[in-house]
Design an enzyme around this catalytic site. Structure first.
Site, PDB file in Angstrom:
ATOM      1  N   HIS A   1      -6.706  -6.516  -1.739  1.00 32.01           N
ATOM      2  CA  HIS A   1      -5.673  -5.516  -1.422  1.00 32.01           C
ATOM      3  C   HIS A   1      -4.788  -5.907  -0.249  1.00 32.01           C
ATOM      4  O   HIS A   1      -3.602  -5.598  -0.240  1.00 32.01           O
ATOM      5  CB  HIS A   1      -6.347  -4.178  -1.117  1.00 32.01           C
ATOM      6  CG  HIS A   1      -5.371  -3.089  -0.836  1.00 32.01           C
ATOM      7  ND1 HIS A   1      -4.468  -2.628  -1.775  1.00 32.01           N
ATOM      8  CD2 HIS A   1      -5.134  -2.363   0.298  1.00 32.01           C
ATOM      9  CE1 HIS A   1      -3.731  -1.650  -1.255  1.00 32.01           C
ATOM     10  NE2 HIS A   1      -4.114  -1.488   0.006  1.00 32.01           N
TER      11      HIS A   1
ATOM     12  N   ASP B   1       0.853  -1.171   0.000  1.00 32.40           N
ATOM     13  CA  ASP B   1       0.000   0.000   0.000  1.00 32.40           C
ATOM     14  C   ASP B   1       0.902   1.237   0.000  1.00 32.40           C
ATOM     15  O   ASP B   1       1.792   1.319  -0.834  1.00 32.40           O
ATOM     16  CB  ASP B   1      -0.971  -0.069   1.197  1.00 32.40           C
ATOM     17  CG  ASP B   1      -2.008   1.031   1.211  1.00 32.40           C
ATOM     18  OD1 ASP B   1      -3.023   0.906   0.500  1.00 32.40           O
ATOM     19  OD2 ASP B   1      -1.808   2.032   1.934  1.00 32.40           O
TER      20      ASP B   1
END
Length: 327
Positions: A305, A102
């Site tokens: 994710h 991220d």
């Protein structure tokens, strides 16, 4: 990894809480939002057992690390200087492999470029490297998402997202973690609600709070996140999003410089970041233009994710394949 207790290490003028395990070449694991060094718990165990010194800091603004107040304290230059200083503090004069997820991925890529003497290789999860755009990322998001909700645009106003999250941190984190998961994205959960949200919507409106939560995040693990974010708040973590115009202005050299170190990229097939800009293949751009020594590119089918938590065995296998190829 029930005993997630590290030590405070001073680097770049701040105190960082860092969990360090194992012995051998240094691997520095850099988390993103809204995460912690704890997000790497599965990797710390596997990589340290495989013969590496593994360090997982809470980055500035998070967890038990120091939390400067000003927005500009969270610039990319500052974040990368933190990582380079941690390598100095932990590496005994040797360079490190840096791994980011991220926001940790852009920090890892950029640290490799700005501090090449500190970083011998780089691996990124979820966010490929695509250089410096013609405009800042913030201005790009404002153009692309001018008529609909996009979380990074929502985060720009100081105090707004902080108040929404801090009103009920447990529910906020559950919703955000679930919304980015392979289970939610693959099942099209939230898709209609998100598509209907206008640019002035709140972040959490319409997001599902699942019951039960997917098995990759236990109630005890969620408890740890909630405790840390309730204690530290969201201002520091959100300030990173507010620095993208500043980053663009301060780092013009990123229009030209490439990542020269050996590199790896790992993402889920359902990774939402890869579709942030419609009709643009970010991974192909990275391979063709910006990362000439990309030795491993791994897409994990069905993963979302939070890939190192959703699919730890597959991520660990890919990272070890990359690391062992460096030795």
């Amino acid at each position: 990894m029930n005993d997630w207790q590290g030590r405070l290490i001073q680097a770049n003028g701040l105190d960082f809480h860092v969990v360090v395990r194992g012995s051998g070449p240094l691997v520095l694991l850099v988390h993103g939002w809204p995460e912690l060094g704890y997000s790497w718990r599965h990797q710390v165990a596997a990589l340290s057992e495989a013969g590496y010194t593994v360090a997982a800091p809470d980055v500035r603004g998070y967890g038990r690390s120091e939390k400067p107040e000003a927005v500009h304290d969270y610039s990319m230059i500052n974040m990368c200087t933190d990582m380079a200083a941690l390598v100095d503090a932990l590496g005994g004069g040797e360079s490190a492999v840096i791994v980011g997820h991220d926001w940790g991925a852009p920090i890892a890529w950029t640290t490799a470029i700005l501090h090449p003497d500190k970083i011998r290789a780089v691996a990124a999860l979820s966010v490929p490297y695509t250089g410096r755009g013609e405009i800042s990322s913030t201005r790009l998001w404002q153009q692309v998402y001018k008529d609909r909700f996009f979380y990074q645009n929502y985060f720009q106003a100081e105090g707004v997202a902080e108040a929404e999250f801090e009103a009920d941190m447990r529910t906020a984190l559950r919703k955000v973690f679930y919304s980015g998961s392979g289970e939610a994205i693959g099942g099209q959960v939230n898709s209609e609600a998100m598509a209907a949200k206008g640019p002035d919507s709140n972040m959490l409106d319409g997001l599902v709070d699942p019951d039960p939560f997917p098995a990759w995040l236990s109630e005890a693990e969620l408890d740890f996140y909630v405790e840390q974010f309730e204690a530290g708040g969201m201002r520091g973590p959100l300030n990173r999003y507010r620095c993208q115009n500043l980053d663009w202005e301060e780092l013009p050299q990123l229009s030209e410089l490439k990542v020269r170190q050996p590199a790896a990229f790992i993402a889920g097939s359902l990774e939402p970041v890869l579709s942030f800009v419609p009709d643009v293949d970010m991974v192909e751009i990275m391979k063709r233009q910006w990362v000439p020594d990309l030795r491993l590119s791994r897409i994990i089918d069905g993963a979302g994710h939070w890939i190192q938590q959703e699919r730890p065995a597959e991520v660990n296998s890919a990272l070890l394949e990359f690391l062992q190829g460096l030795d």
